[in-house]
Design an enzyme around this catalytic site. Structure first.
Site, mmCIF file in Angstrom:
data_model
loop_
_atom_site.group_PDB
_atom_site.id
_atom_site.type_symbol
_atom_site.label_atom_id
_atom_site.label_comp_id
_atom_site.label_asym_id
_atom_site.label_seq_id
_atom_site.Cartn_x
_atom_site.Cartn_y
_atom_site.Cartn_z
ATOM 1 N N ASN A 74 74.314 15.492 37.822
ATOM 2 C CA ASN A 74 73.720 16.421 38.790
ATOM 3 C C ASN A 74 74.766 16.915 39.785
ATOM 4 O OD1 ASN A 74 73.616 13.724 39.726
ATOM 5 N ND2 ASN A 74 71.923 14.126 41.109
ATOM 6 N N VAL A 75 74.604 18.163 40.178
ATOM 7 C CA VAL A 75 75.526 18.824 41.104
ATOM 8 C C VAL A 75 74.682 19.501 42.181
ATOM 9 C CG1 VAL A 75 77.344 20.558 41.352
ATOM 10 C CG2 VAL A 75 77.214 19.197 39.256
ATOM 11 N N GLU A 76 74.640 18.885 43.352
ATOM 12 C CA GLU A 76 73.771 19.389 44.419
ATOM 13 C C GLU A 76 74.477 20.470 45.240
ATOM 14 O OE1 GLU A 76 72.358 15.824 46.396
ATOM 15 O OE2 GLU A 76 71.050 15.371 44.675
ATOM 16 N N ALA A 123 74.509 22.550 49.337
ATOM 17 C CA ALA A 123 74.082 22.545 50.738
ATOM 18 C C ALA A 123 72.784 23.332 50.910
ATOM 19 C CB ALA A 123 75.179 23.126 51.624
ATOM 20 N N SER A 124 72.568 24.321 50.066
ATOM 21 C CA SER A 124 71.280 25.004 50.006
ATOM 22 C C SER A 124 70.436 24.197 49.015
ATOM 23 C CB SER A 124 71.475 26.445 49.517
ATOM 24 O OG SER A 124 70.221 27.094 49.475
ATOM 25 N N TYR A 125 69.709 23.224 49.523
ATOM 26 C CA TYR A 125 69.132 22.150 48.707
ATOM 27 C C TYR A 125 68.490 22.607 47.394
ATOM 28 C CZ TYR A 125 69.618 18.921 52.694
ATOM 29 O OH TYR A 125 70.094 18.130 53.713
ATOM 30 N N CYS A 158 70.230 19.885 38.237
ATOM 31 C CA CYS A 158 69.987 18.596 37.596
ATOM 32 C C CYS A 158 71.072 18.342 36.549
ATOM 33 C CB CYS A 158 68.626 18.583 36.911
ATOM 34 S SG CYS A 158 67.240 18.273 38.021
ATOM 35 N N GLU A 192 70.728 17.664 33.560
ATOM 36 C CA GLU A 192 70.391 18.301 32.286
ATOM 37 C C GLU A 192 70.900 19.743 32.219
ATOM 38 O OE1 GLU A 192 68.499 16.450 34.148
ATOM 39 O OE2 GLU A 192 67.277 15.081 32.949
ATOM 40 N N CYS A 250 63.375 19.731 33.588
ATOM 41 C CA CYS A 250 64.405 19.398 32.603
ATOM 42 C C CYS A 250 63.818 19.099 31.234
ATOM 43 C CB CYS A 250 65.264 18.259 33.128
ATOM 44 S SG CYS A 250 66.292 18.844 34.490
HETATM 45 N N1 THU Z 1 67.818 14.782 38.902
HETATM 46 C C1 THU Z 1 68.462 15.086 37.734
HETATM 47 O O1 THU Z 1 69.662 15.400 37.745
HETATM 48 N N2 THU Z 1 67.745 15.042 36.587
HETATM 49 C C2 THU Z 1 66.463 14.622 36.502
HETATM 50 O O2 THU Z 1 65.868 14.715 35.425
HETATM 51 C C3 THU Z 1 65.808 14.035 37.672
HETATM 52 C C4 THU Z 1 66.421 14.441 38.976
HETATM 53 C C5 THU Z 1 68.581 14.876 40.161
HETATM 54 C C6 THU Z 1 68.270 16.092 40.965
HETATM 55 C C7 THU Z 1 68.720 15.655 42.343
HETATM 56 O O3 THU Z 1 70.113 15.949 42.472
HETATM 57 C C8 THU Z 1 68.537 14.154 42.342
HETATM 58 O O4 THU Z 1 68.314 13.781 40.994
HETATM 59 C C9 THU Z 1 67.365 13.684 43.185
HETATM 60 O O5 THU Z 1 66.212 14.348 42.818
#
Ligand code: THU
Length: 133
Positions: A49-51, A53-55, A60, A62, A96
């Site tokens: 996962n790559v988050e 700052a703009s939440y 995800c 996937e 996902c």
């Molecule tokens: N997340 C994923 O990367 N895949 C999933 O199937 C479940 C959730 C991530 C998204 C977010 O960065 C973090 O988990 C918390 O929700």
């Protein structure tokens, strides 16, 4: 467990997912995720996962996986696993499951806390490419 994949193969997939998880960028949730999947030609693709700052723009794990799949030659996903920051098996979120359906279809096998399940079991009555044909 299906005869098509040995226990060791799931362990390998989980190890690849865990490695991807170690590269996650999750400073906002503090919840790193890693995924890995086997492709029908034997490739293994993965993602973290790559988050942002703009939440709401966070990606995800996937998202990275399907992007790598397409960018390394395409193909069909056959086996998928997802792990959390402790390396525990995790279920993919709803969005996902839809991403996975596009490239794995109903027969994709997922490793879940409840055992090996098909995507058809995880995403019943899925909307998918067939509806647009
Ligand atoms: N997340 C994923 O990367 N895949 C999933 O199937 C479940 C959730 C991530 C998204 C977010 O960065 C973090 O988990 C918390 O929700």
């Amino acid at each position: 467990m299906t005869p098509a994949v040995a226990t060791a193969d799931w362990e390998k997939l989980r190890a690849v997912a865990q490695d991807a998880m170690s590269r996650a960028y999750a400073p906002y949730s503090g919840y790193p995720v890693g995924v890995a999947a086997l492709v029908d030609d034997g490739r293994i693709v993965s993602g973290c996962n790559v988050e942002n700052a703009s939440y709401g723009l966070g990606l995800c794990a996937e998202c990275g996986l399907v992007s790598e799949l397409q960018n390394t030659g395409g193909g069909r996903l056959t086996h998928f696993t997802c792990v959390d920051g402790r390396g525990e098996i995790l279920v993919p979120c709803g969005r996902c499951r839809q991403l996975l359906f596009e490239f794995g279809g109903p027969d994709l096998l997922l490793e879940t806390p409840a055992g090996i399940l098909t995507l058809a079991e995880m995403l019943p009555q899925a909307f998918g490419p067939d509806h647009l044909r």
